[in-house]
Design an enzyme around this catalytic site. Structure first.
Site, PDB file in Angstrom:
ATOM      1  N   LEU A 158      -7.186   1.870 -13.535  1.00  0.00           N
ATOM      2  CA  LEU A 158      -8.285   1.979 -12.588  1.00  0.00           C
ATOM      3  C   LEU A 158      -7.696   2.390 -11.258  1.00  0.00           C
ATOM      4  O   LEU A 158      -6.667   1.852 -10.838  1.00  0.00           O
ATOM      5  CB  LEU A 158      -8.960   0.621 -12.443  1.00  0.00           C
ATOM      6  CG  LEU A 158     -10.145   0.615 -11.505  1.00  0.00           C
ATOM      7  CD1 LEU A 158     -11.412   0.688 -12.298  1.00  0.00           C
ATOM      8  CD2 LEU A 158     -10.153  -0.634 -10.663  1.00  0.00           C
ATOM      9  N   ASN A 164      -3.857   5.095   2.608  1.00  0.00           N
ATOM     10  CA  ASN A 164      -4.370   4.512   3.842  1.00  0.00           C
ATOM     11  C   ASN A 164      -5.610   3.662   3.628  1.00  0.00           C
ATOM     12  O   ASN A 164      -6.332   3.354   4.560  1.00  0.00           O
ATOM     13  CB  ASN A 164      -4.704   5.623   4.844  1.00  0.00           C
ATOM     14  CG  ASN A 164      -3.433   6.251   5.367  1.00  0.00           C
ATOM     15  OD1 ASN A 164      -2.505   5.545   5.755  1.00  0.00           O
ATOM     16  ND2 ASN A 164      -3.367   7.560   5.337  1.00  0.00           N
ATOM     17  N   GLU A 277     -12.684  -8.810 -11.894  1.00  0.00           N
ATOM     18  CA  GLU A 277     -11.249  -8.526 -11.857  1.00  0.00           C
ATOM     19  C   GLU A 277     -10.518  -9.723 -11.266  1.00  0.00           C
ATOM     20  O   GLU A 277      -9.514 -10.190 -11.814  1.00  0.00           O
ATOM     21  CB  GLU A 277     -10.997  -7.277 -11.012  1.00  0.00           C
ATOM     22  CG  GLU A 277      -9.530  -7.036 -10.712  1.00  0.00           C
ATOM     23  CD  GLU A 277      -9.331  -5.939  -9.672  1.00  0.00           C
ATOM     24  OE1 GLU A 277     -10.167  -5.028  -9.608  1.00  0.00           O
ATOM     25  OE2 GLU A 277      -8.332  -6.014  -8.927  1.00  0.00           O
ATOM     26  N   GLN A 371      13.557 -24.426  -6.090  1.00  0.00           N
ATOM     27  CA  GLN A 371      14.197 -25.553  -5.419  1.00  0.00           C
ATOM     28  C   GLN A 371      14.664 -26.592  -6.429  1.00  0.00           C
ATOM     29  O   GLN A 371      15.733 -27.184  -6.279  1.00  0.00           O
ATOM     30  CB  GLN A 371      13.203 -26.166  -4.427  1.00  0.00           C
ATOM     31  CG  GLN A 371      13.829 -27.063  -3.397  1.00  0.00           C
ATOM     32  CD  GLN A 371      14.772 -26.327  -2.485  1.00  0.00           C
ATOM     33  OE1 GLN A 371      14.671 -25.118  -2.309  1.00  0.00           O
ATOM     34  NE2 GLN A 371      15.729 -27.036  -1.929  1.00  0.00           N
ATOM     35  N   CYS A 372      13.862 -26.816  -7.481  1.00  0.00           N
ATOM     36  CA  CYS A 372      14.237 -27.806  -8.488  1.00  0.00           C
ATOM     37  C   CYS A 372      15.555 -27.452  -9.158  1.00  0.00           C
ATOM     38  O   CYS A 372      16.337 -28.330  -9.513  1.00  0.00           O
ATOM     39  CB  CYS A 372      13.169 -27.899  -9.595  1.00  0.00           C
ATOM     40  SG  CYS A 372      11.686 -28.719  -9.075  1.00  0.00           S
ATOM     41  N   ALA A 398      -5.861  -6.967  -5.175  1.00  0.00           N
ATOM     42  CA  ALA A 398      -7.273  -7.349  -5.223  1.00  0.00           C
ATOM     43  C   ALA A 398      -7.712  -8.015  -3.938  1.00  0.00           C
ATOM     44  O   ALA A 398      -8.537  -8.899  -3.904  1.00  0.00           O
ATOM     45  CB  ALA A 398      -7.567  -8.259  -6.422  1.00  0.00           C
ATOM     46  N   GLU A 402      -5.664 -12.869   3.402  1.00  0.00           N
ATOM     47  CA  GLU A 402      -6.367 -12.971   4.674  1.00  0.00           C
ATOM     48  C   GLU A 402      -7.779 -12.424   4.546  1.00  0.00           C
ATOM     49  O   GLU A 402      -8.726 -12.966   5.092  1.00  0.00           O
ATOM     50  CB  GLU A 402      -5.614 -12.178   5.757  1.00  0.00           C
ATOM     51  CG  GLU A 402      -4.257 -12.792   6.128  1.00  0.00           C
ATOM     52  CD  GLU A 402      -3.227 -12.680   5.030  1.00  0.00           C
ATOM     53  OE1 GLU A 402      -3.291 -11.710   4.256  1.00  0.00           O
ATOM     54  OE2 GLU A 402      -2.369 -13.564   4.917  1.00  0.00           O
TER      55      GLU A 402
END
Lengths: 437, 237
Positions: A158, A164, A277, A371-372, A398, A402
């Site tokens: 798709l 831009n 989606e 980290q683990c 997607a 923000e």
């Protein structure tokens, strides 16, 4: 800093617990599907696809990531086609499996658990392309294109984003000018998942630039059409193996009969498709989080420091609890929204909310996972690094987080649906994100 | 030869799970642990479905002895191509003590009830590694047995079998009805495709109790203790 040095000291390359290696490959943290509210068939579905993916794909996952290519992709697509996995939501009459969105999510979750990159390509094919055709193609188009997409002979894609126009996709510039029985396409698309491989692509173009969002139309484009070509495959931070590239249209003639949905009404095709989606792709981060648990928890039970298994330390137990509860909460949200969609109730707000929540949690869980394992999490012998790199995409594709948040906060109605802008799946980290630095 | 094939499928702890012994040393932890169909039983189901596809047999009936969850195992067999299922309901203490002798009595009773021409089983289960059920079932029915089969072909009312034995490969010919147990290299089990899983929903599973078949499941064996193998010690160079 001290934590890093400490971890690197402890995570000496000489000590790589053999049990963890086996654990990473096959043993897995069980999923309580009764709590998840799955039906017996869905539980069986998960077991079946899990087995299939672990046996067929898991041995190749690391190499796919390393080499940024999936050489066995076409064969794997055909195997998935035979299993009925490429048309989970397509009706049986078209050759699909006729199941619901939650079933599709289960398949994609288990696939992403093994290889998030292949999961992404699968999502682009089965949801972005196939499901849009199911929802909007007319009989003639379905007959022409669906069969091979469902058997796996053809790969689907798709294309909406442009160099831009990522989050602001409605500002796309790809022009489609009517000339007799054809539309001539000129322009570029960027960030297109499966771009290099796809045989059938759904492409959004501006048929009426003056009308802004009311001038977008969806077209079905076939690979090999004169004037249509693909450019270089992108070298991404994560989702390596899910090929992404630029599409170039130079006086590319597409027959008018290839218009998907109504003329100039492409934005409706696009926006409603985007909700689904986001819903289905939210299973990607869930699969990644599950994979992090699969890798990290056994390690914590084996690795020793200060005379005991590190899994006995309270802070590590706290971390395990946080990772598990984040995953469980995300899963319940996703499954609930999916069940509502299967009942015909589509909430755009919740579809955006689900991927926002799952993606951000996946990045956090992946970081915790690294980290683990301490130093061992930092080397590529272990898959934790791949999980983090793959998880990060879902905060961007997607619709960057923000922007999704913006979607959440504005009032309902078509107006804010159009305000909501989204990027498409592919992603490049070498370039600076248009959002910030 | 046409007719009915009985396939035994056992629900066992998944091969990839790390086994833990219960703190009271009476057995291994099974609660909340992932279970799946015994790999050798999968091979047996695959062979039965293949025979049906070649039209050499008419019906494949999957059988499992155990608690309610055994039905999941039967459903997997149905999704692979079996036609219907029989769940022999054994739970609680009876299930913990269920062993090859009782299962073979159950299978023998079912074979007579269903008028089976062939019984296909896995050579052994990966949880107890007994490797007895097939042999005992054949003895109880006084049928010929072809165990550790790596190749099966039907020839009229006889079966040509290749067995994997310690010394190599043994070629035998046995009469029907018979019991065959599947070894690793007999075939590669198919994945249940989504359309088949959907079709399997419509297939029937019937539940019976061992008493209905006239079988007493009390065990003659008593488990005294289960413990982990001793920790590996470092070697000496």
């Amino acid at each position: 800093m001290f934590a890093v040095r400490n971890a690197l000291r402890l995570g000496s390359r000489l000590f790589i617990p053999a049990v963890t290696r086996r654990g990473c490959a096959g043993a897995a943290i069980p999923i309580d599907d009764v709590v998840n509210g799955l039906t017996e068939e869905q539980i069986q579905l998960r077991q079946t696809v899990r087995k299939f993916f672990v046996e067929k794909l898991a041995p190749h996952a690391d190499e796919i990531d390393k080499k940024n290519e999936f050489p066995g992709m076409r064969d794997f697509w055909i195997e998935m086609g035979t299993m009925g996995l490429l048309g989970v939501t397509a009706p049986v009459e078209c050759g699909g499996t006729g199941l619901g969105y939650l079933d599709h999510i289960i398949v994609m979750e288990e696939l992403s658990r093994v290889s998030a990159a292949v999961g992404l390509s699968y999502g682009a094919h089965s949801n972005l392309c196939v499901n849009q055709l199911v929802r909007h193609a007319n009989e003639k188009q379905k007959e022409k294109y669906m069969t091979k997409l469902l058997t796996g002979e053809h790969v689907g894609a798709l294309a909406m984003s442009e160099p831009n126009a990522g989050s602001d996709v409605v500002s796309m510039k790809l022009r489609a000018k009517k000339e007799g029985d054809y539309y001539v396409l000129n322009g570029n698309k960027f960030w297109i998942t499966n771009g290099p491989d796809a045989d059938v692509l759904i492409v959004y173009a501006k048929t009426d630039p003056e009308a802004y969002q009311k001038g977008i139309t969806a077209f079905i484009v076939e690979k090999g059409t004169p004037g249509f070509s693909t450019a270089q495959k992108l070298d991404k931070l994560g989702m390596r193996g899910s090929s992404t590239c630029e599409l170039i249209f130079e006086d590319c003639k597409i027959p008018a009969e290839n218009i998907l949905g109504p003329l100039n009404k492409g934005v409706y095709v696009m926006m409603s498709g985007l909700d689904l989606e986001r819903l289905v792709l939210a299973s990607g981060p869930i699969g990644i989080m599950q994979a992090v648990l699969d890798a990290a928890i056994p390690y914590l039970h084996v690795r020793e420091a200060f005379g005991q298994k590190i899994g006995h330390f309270q802070l590590m137990q706290g971390k395990m609890a946080d990772m598990y509860t984040r995953l469980s909460a995300c899963r319940q949200y996703l499954y609930s929204v999916a069940r509502a969609c299967d009942r015909g109730h589509f909430s755009a707000k919740d579809c955006a909310g689900v991927i926002l929540y799952c993606a951000e949690n996946a990045t956090q869980v992946a970081l915790d996972g690294i980290q683990c394992l301490g130093g061992n999490g930092y080397i590529n012998d272990y898959p934790l690094g791949r999980f983090l790199r793959d998880a990060k995409l879902y905060e961007i594709g997607a619709g960057t987080s923000e922007v999704r948040g913006d979607h959440q906060k504005t009032a309902s109605g078509l107006l804010w649906m159009i305000k909501v802008i989204h990027t498409h799946k592919a992603l490049l980290y070498k370039r600076t994100c248009h959002q910030g630095f | 030869m046409s007719g009915r094939v009985l396939v035994g499928v056992k629900r066992v702890i998944d091969y990839a799970v790390k086994i833990r012994v219960k703190p009271d040393n009476t057995g291994v932890v099974t609660d909340g642990v992932k279970h799946s169909m015994n790999p050798f039983c999968e091979i047996a189901v695959e062979e039965a479905v293949k025979l049906k596809e070649k039209k050499l047999i008419k019906e494949v009936v999957a059988v499992s002895c155990g608690p309610q969850q055994s039905q999941e195992t039967i459903r997997t067999a149905l999704a692979m191509g079996a036609d219907r299922g029989i769940h022999v309901d054994v739970s609680g203490k009876d299930y913990e003590n269920l062993g090859p002798l009782q299962v073979s009595k159950i299978l023998a009773a079912l074979a007579k009830q269903e008028d089976a021409q062939l019984i296909l089983l896995g050579k052994q289960a990966i949880d107890d590694d007994c490797n007895q059920t097939g042999q005992m079932t054949a003895a109880l029915l006084d049928w010929p047995q072809g165990t550790f089969a790596s190749e099966v072909s039907l020839e009229g009312d006889k079966i040509n079998l290749v067995r994997e034995i310690d010394g190599g490969l043994e070629h035998i010919k046995i009469n029907t009805p018979a019991v065959i147990t599947a070894d690793l290299r007999l075939n590669t089990p198919r994945y249940a495709t989504l359309p088949n899983i959907m079709k399997a929903k419509k297939k029937k599973i019937v539940t019976v109790k061992p008493a209905d078949l006239g079988v007493d499941v009390t065990s003659r064996l008593e488990v005294l203790k289960v413990e982990e193998p001793p920790q590996r010690q470092a070697g000496r160079v």
